[in-house]
Scaffold this motif. Structure first.
Motif, PDB file in Angstrom:
ATOM      1  N   SER A 211       0.839  -1.192   0.000  1.00 52.46           N
ATOM      2  CA  SER A 211       0.000   0.000   0.000  1.00 52.46           C
ATOM      3  C   SER A 211       0.875   1.243   0.000  1.00 52.46           C
ATOM      4  N   PRO A 212       0.495   2.289  -0.743  1.00 47.17           N
ATOM      5  CA  PRO A 212       1.273   3.527  -0.742  1.00 47.17           C
ATOM      6  C   PRO A 212       1.221   4.263   0.593  1.00 47.17           C
ATOM      7  N   THR A 213       0.261   3.906   1.434  1.00 46.21           N
ATOM      8  CA  THR A 213       0.140   4.512   2.765  1.00 46.21           C
ATOM      9  C   THR A 213      -0.025   3.410   3.792  1.00 46.21           C
ATOM     10  N   PRO A 214       0.281   3.669   5.055  1.00 45.64           N
ATOM     11  CA  PRO A 214       0.056   2.653   6.094  1.00 45.64           C
ATOM     12  C   PRO A 214      -1.416   2.257   6.165  1.00 45.64           C
ATOM     13  N   VAL A 215      -1.655   1.004   6.497  1.00 48.30           N
ATOM     14  CA  VAL A 215      -3.020   0.513   6.707  1.00 48.30           C
ATOM     15  C   VAL A 215      -3.070   0.021   8.150  1.00 48.30           C
ATOM     16  N   LEU A 216      -3.414   0.918   9.044  1.00 46.15           N
ATOM     17  CA  LEU A 216      -3.310   0.674  10.474  1.00 46.15           C
ATOM     18  C   LEU A 216      -4.664   0.331  11.062  1.00 46.15           C
ATOM     19  N   ILE A 217      -4.744  -0.829  11.722  1.00 49.33           N
ATOM     20  CA  ILE A 217      -6.003  -1.309  12.292  1.00 49.33           C
ATOM     21  C   ILE A 217      -5.749  -1.816  13.712  1.00 49.33           C
ATOM     22  N   GLY A 218      -6.734  -1.617  14.578  1.00 49.31           N
ATOM     23  CA  GLY A 218      -6.677  -2.158  15.924  1.00 49.31           C
ATOM     24  C   GLY A 218      -5.916  -1.303  16.915  1.00 49.31           C
ATOM     25  N   LYS A 219      -5.723  -1.895  18.098  1.00 48.48           N
ATOM     26  CA  LYS A 219      -5.037  -1.197  19.203  1.00 48.48           C
ATOM     27  C   LYS A 219      -3.681  -1.817  19.534  1.00 48.48           C
TER      28      LYS A 219
END
Length: 404
Positions: A211-219
């Motif tokens: 992905s060209p950007t971070p894909v941040l999910i969760g804690k």
């Protein structure tokens, strides 16, 4: 925090209506809790009604619920379905039968070789047997071998050329190999009657896929048995948008209804093979022998049946591919009731991770995910039973013999 994975397609591509939402709200006993907080569960649904004319030609009406290609979910084993189609297509281009023994070499320390397969009837590995294990019980190693045969770059380029643009397949499954090593794929050779009919050298994918950007999910997430209190980054993980998954199903089951440039180059036997093993129960299988004892009917049937361990009816068949990992639960299915003359396509994903921590083996599939899939399938099926059709569909194309 969830950042966009790709630039959004035109709004019209996934513009929602409220048909599915209205249907779900009619059953508060099934969906009330989920509808209270749809963002928490990240539900996406695609449902296609199929109506046939007197010539048995299908007409499609697709309804969407919260479908958005920019909302990332981990596709898990649903990436295996295009792997089977692409592997068959590649064999056809090479002029090689799918049952031809395929031997996998190893040129790097992280790679493993395959010289035999104790689960096949002739004890030899082949694309056909790998595909069978993928479609019957979602075997991870079988997917990895097809991934190596297709090659990472070819896997993605082939799908993109067919119009599946919201897709990124970057890695093997259930494997410790990291992003860089997943760009390398093993040497492979096919042999028939003791003679080599095709050799494919080891490959390296020149394009870096992420992905060209971070894909941040969760804690947080577990790493080496220690909790890291940061969102998990999925930017190097596989991506397969729900819209593309649903369209893949249509392409495989109704190839004549999509442009020729978007079809897979498959033979009638390839289609028959896929229809058989996508819908067959493990107990109906002779090889691998252990499937009869180790797997139950609903093992990979989430929609309508919720992975139940009870015996399932034989006149209702889910031609499907499921996935479950990182708390994401998915099913992508063409569903047919051959007694009632019912057919429809249904694709859905739900996020089942109450504590928002990854890799802790504490996901809510049993409490949240499977009941949702069961109820969603039932709700759509009940609607299909009661809705009027001008013509009963002829579903003989999808009726297959389950004999091996």
């Amino acid at each position: 925090m969830l950042l966009p994975l790709v630039s959004l397609p035109s709004t019209a591509q996934f513009q929602a209506d409220n048909f599915i939402e209205k249907l779900l709200k009619k059953h508060p006993e099934r969906f009330a809790e989920l509808l209270k907080d749809p963002d928490k569960y990240q539900i996406q649904i695609l449902y296609t009604k199929i109506d046939r004319n007197r010539k048995n030609e299908p007409h499609f009406t697709t309804h969407r619920y919260q479908v958005d290609n920019s909302k990332y979910f981990y596709p898990a084993s649903t990436v295996k379905l295009p792997a089977v189609a692409l592997a068959f297509e590649k064999l056809n281009k090479l002029g090689i039968d799918k049952d031809t023994p395929m031997f996998t070499g190893a040129e790097r320390p992280e790679q493993t070789a395959v010289k035999s397969d104790s689960t096949s009837e002739n004890k030899l590995p082949s694309v056909a047997h790998y595909a069978k294990k993928i479609l019957l019980v979602s075997d991870n190693d079988a997917f990895n071998r097809l991934y190596e045969f297709i090659g990472q770059e070819e896997f993605n380029d082939s799908l993109h050329k067919k119009g599946f643009t919201n897709v990124r397949i970057t890695h093997r499954l259930d494997s410790p190999i990291g992003p860089e090593n997943n760009r390398y794929t093993n040497p492979i050779r096919f042999e028939k009657d003791g003679k080599v009919v095709f050799e494919q050298p080891a490959k390296y994918a020149a394009k870096e896929l992420k992905s060209p950007t971070p894909v941040l999910i969760g804690k947080g997430y577990m790493k080496d048995n220690v909790l890291v209190n940061e969102p998990f980054d999925f930017s190097t993980k596989n991506y397969f948008a729900l819209e593309d998954q649903h369209r893949l199903l249509k392409t495989l089951f109704f190839p004549e209804q999509v442009p020729a440039s978007q079809r897979f180059s498959l033979t009638p036997d390839d289609y028959r093979f896929m229809y058989q093993y996508m819908s067959q129960f493990p107990v109906e299988t002779s090889f691998p022998v252990h499937y009869t004892d180790d797997y139950y009917d609903g093992y990979a049937k989430f929609l309508l049946f919720g992975a139940t361990k009870t015996r399932l009816p034989r006149h209702i068949r889910l031609f499907n591919k499921v996935g479950d990992a990182y708390g994401f639960l998915l099913d992508n299915a063409y569903i047919a009731d051959f007694e009632k003359g019912i057919e429809f396509m249904l694709t859905a994903v739900i996020y089942c991770n109450e504590d928002q921590v990854f890799n802790d083996d504490k996901y809510d599939y049993d409490k949240v995910g499977f009941p949702f899939m069961t109820n969603l399938g039932k709700t759509i099926f009940e609607y299909e039973v009661n809705r009027k059709r001008a013509n009963r569909p002829d579903l003989s194309r999808f009726e297959v013999e389950y004999d091996k």
